[in-house]
Design a protein around this motif. Structure first.
Motif, short mmCIF file in Angstrom:
data_model
loop_
_atom_site.label_atom_id
_atom_site.label_comp_id
_atom_site.label_asym_id
_atom_site.label_seq_id
_atom_site.Cartn_x
_atom_site.Cartn_y
_atom_site.Cartn_z
N MET A 151 58.54 36.93 74.97
CA MET A 151 57.48 37.63 74.24
C MET A 151 56.82 36.69 73.23
SD MET A 151 57.81 41.03 71.82
CE MET A 151 57.87 42.26 73.11
N VAL A 152 55.51 36.82 73.11
CA VAL A 152 54.78 36.11 72.06
C VAL A 152 54.06 37.16 71.23
CG1 VAL A 152 52.82 34.59 71.57
CG2 VAL A 152 54.44 33.94 73.34
N VAL A 153 54.17 37.08 69.92
CA VAL A 153 53.43 37.98 69.04
C VAL A 153 52.60 37.09 68.12
CG1 VAL A 153 53.58 39.98 67.52
CG2 VAL A 153 55.46 39.50 69.08
N HIS A 154 51.29 37.34 68.09
CA HIS A 154 50.43 36.42 67.34
C HIS A 154 49.26 37.11 66.64
CE1 HIS A 154 46.90 36.31 70.09
NE2 HIS A 154 47.79 36.67 70.99
N GLY A 155 48.71 36.44 65.66
CA GLY A 155 47.53 36.93 64.96
C GLY A 155 46.26 36.34 65.57
N ILE A 156 45.13 36.88 65.17
CA ILE A 156 43.82 36.33 65.54
C ILE A 156 43.03 36.26 64.24
CG2 ILE A 156 41.67 36.64 66.87
CD1 ILE A 156 43.22 38.65 68.67
N GLY A 157 42.31 35.19 64.02
CA GLY A 157 41.52 35.08 62.79
C GLY A 157 40.08 34.74 63.07
N ASP A 158 39.24 34.93 62.06
CA ASP A 158 37.85 34.47 62.11
C ASP A 158 37.90 32.94 62.01
OD1 ASP A 158 34.84 34.75 61.58
OD2 ASP A 158 35.56 33.65 59.83
N ALA A 159 37.15 32.25 62.86
CA ALA A 159 37.24 30.80 62.95
C ALA A 159 36.98 30.08 61.61
CB ALA A 159 36.27 30.28 64.01
N ILE A 160 35.89 30.41 60.96
CA ILE A 160 35.55 29.69 59.73
C ILE A 160 36.54 30.03 58.61
CG2 ILE A 160 33.72 29.25 58.02
CD1 ILE A 160 33.15 28.18 60.93
N THR A 161 36.91 31.29 58.52
CA THR A 161 37.91 31.70 57.53
C THR A 161 39.19 30.88 57.70
OG1 THR A 161 37.04 33.95 57.69
CG2 THR A 161 39.18 33.70 56.61
N MET A 162 39.63 30.75 58.94
CA MET A 162 40.86 30.01 59.21
C MET A 162 40.70 28.52 58.96
SD MET A 162 43.07 32.10 59.56
CE MET A 162 44.32 30.83 59.74
N ALA A 163 39.58 27.96 59.38
CA ALA A 163 39.36 26.52 59.18
C ALA A 163 39.36 26.20 57.69
CB ALA A 163 38.05 26.10 59.83
#
Ligand code: F6P
Length: 254
Positions: A151-163
């Motif tokens: 199993m993989v559990v992961h987040g997703i972020g807004d690209a610029i916010t994360m960068a």
């Protein structure tokens, strides 16, 4: 009333499944951009979803971020699952300690009375240091455990916010902007079509490993992440999406 609210959420789930071509979507009430407890509700929904799918002895790989930290917070022990192993999905991605995958996987193990293994690979290494480090027996062993996760559990972020949060070097920042990245997950940056436009080099799970993983759960909410979720899900039709009403409504244009 409660029933209407439940029906409203079910309706959003159905519409999201159709729009994103995803088989399973869970929507919790509220918008995590506006109320912090909504993130905890996504965490609770995710913990339940994980338990329904896990079996003893399974290896679970997790990423970092505040949403994943909320998932860890909401994990509870389960008498039937006393032999889970949590590992970070990938090496360092430039997060603060509390948001690092290592910290979150240790927390998940603590909360669910499972075990964990950590990956000690610093963010910025010379090529030589990196290549010798990944040959270290203890690092190699953890990398093998990661590759055999169920199993993989992961987040997703807004690209610029994360960068920005990762203090991305100028050169990479320019690339991320010029190539119109809108989403980020696992250290990969995606454009609106879901194509990879940049990737942070690190060890662990690579995007091409995901199709082999039995259960992949993406957890991300807040209306500000609607675009990111929509873009990322274009390449993750087999993943389960756990999100909130804020993101769901923004994504559906409601
Ligand atoms: O940096 C780890 C990570 O999982 C990213 O891949 C993702 O974009 C981000 O964290 C999500 O963070 P948050 O849940 O705080 O928005």
């Amino acid at each position: 009333d409660v029933m209407r609210e439940v029906l409203g959420l079910k309706d959003l789930e159905t519409k999201l499944k159709q729009k994103l071509h995803v088989e399973e979507v869970i929507v919790v009430a509220g918008d995590s951009d506006l109320s912090p407890w909504v993130k905890k509700e996504m965490g609770r929904a995710c913990a339940t979803c994980m338990k329904e799918r896990l079996a003893n002895g399974d290896i679970v790989a997790v990423t970092g971020g505040t949403t994943m930290a909320a998932v860890a917070e909401m994990m509870t022990p389960d008498a039937k699952l006393n032999d889970l192993l949590f590992v970070p999905a990938r090496g360092g991605l430039g997060e603060n300690v509390e948001n690092q995958a290592n910290t979150i996987c240790a927390k998940m193990a603590e909360k669910s009375l499972g075990n964990y293994r950590l990956l000690h690979v610093p963010d910025h290494l010379s090529r030589e240091a990196y290549e010798s480090l990944i040959e270290e027996p203890t690092v190699k062993e953890v990398l093998e455990l990661i590759k055999s996760c169920r199993m993989v559990v992961h987040g997703i972020g807004d690209a610029i916010t994360m960068a920005e949060r990762r203090k991305t070097p100028n050169e990479d920042m320019e690339k991320i902007q010029a190539r119109h990245a809108v989403a980020e997950a696992f250290g990969y940056y995606f454009n609106e079509k879901g194509e990879v436009v940049h990737k942070v080099k690190t060890v662990g799970i690579q995007l091409e490993d995901l199709p082999r993983v039995e259960h992949v759960i993406a957890v991300a909410g807040g209306s500000s992440k609607a675009k990111a979720i929509q873009a990322y899900m274009k390449r993750a039709h087999h993943s389960i999406l756990i999100t909130d009403e804020g993101a769901a409504k923004a994504l559906l244009g409601e």
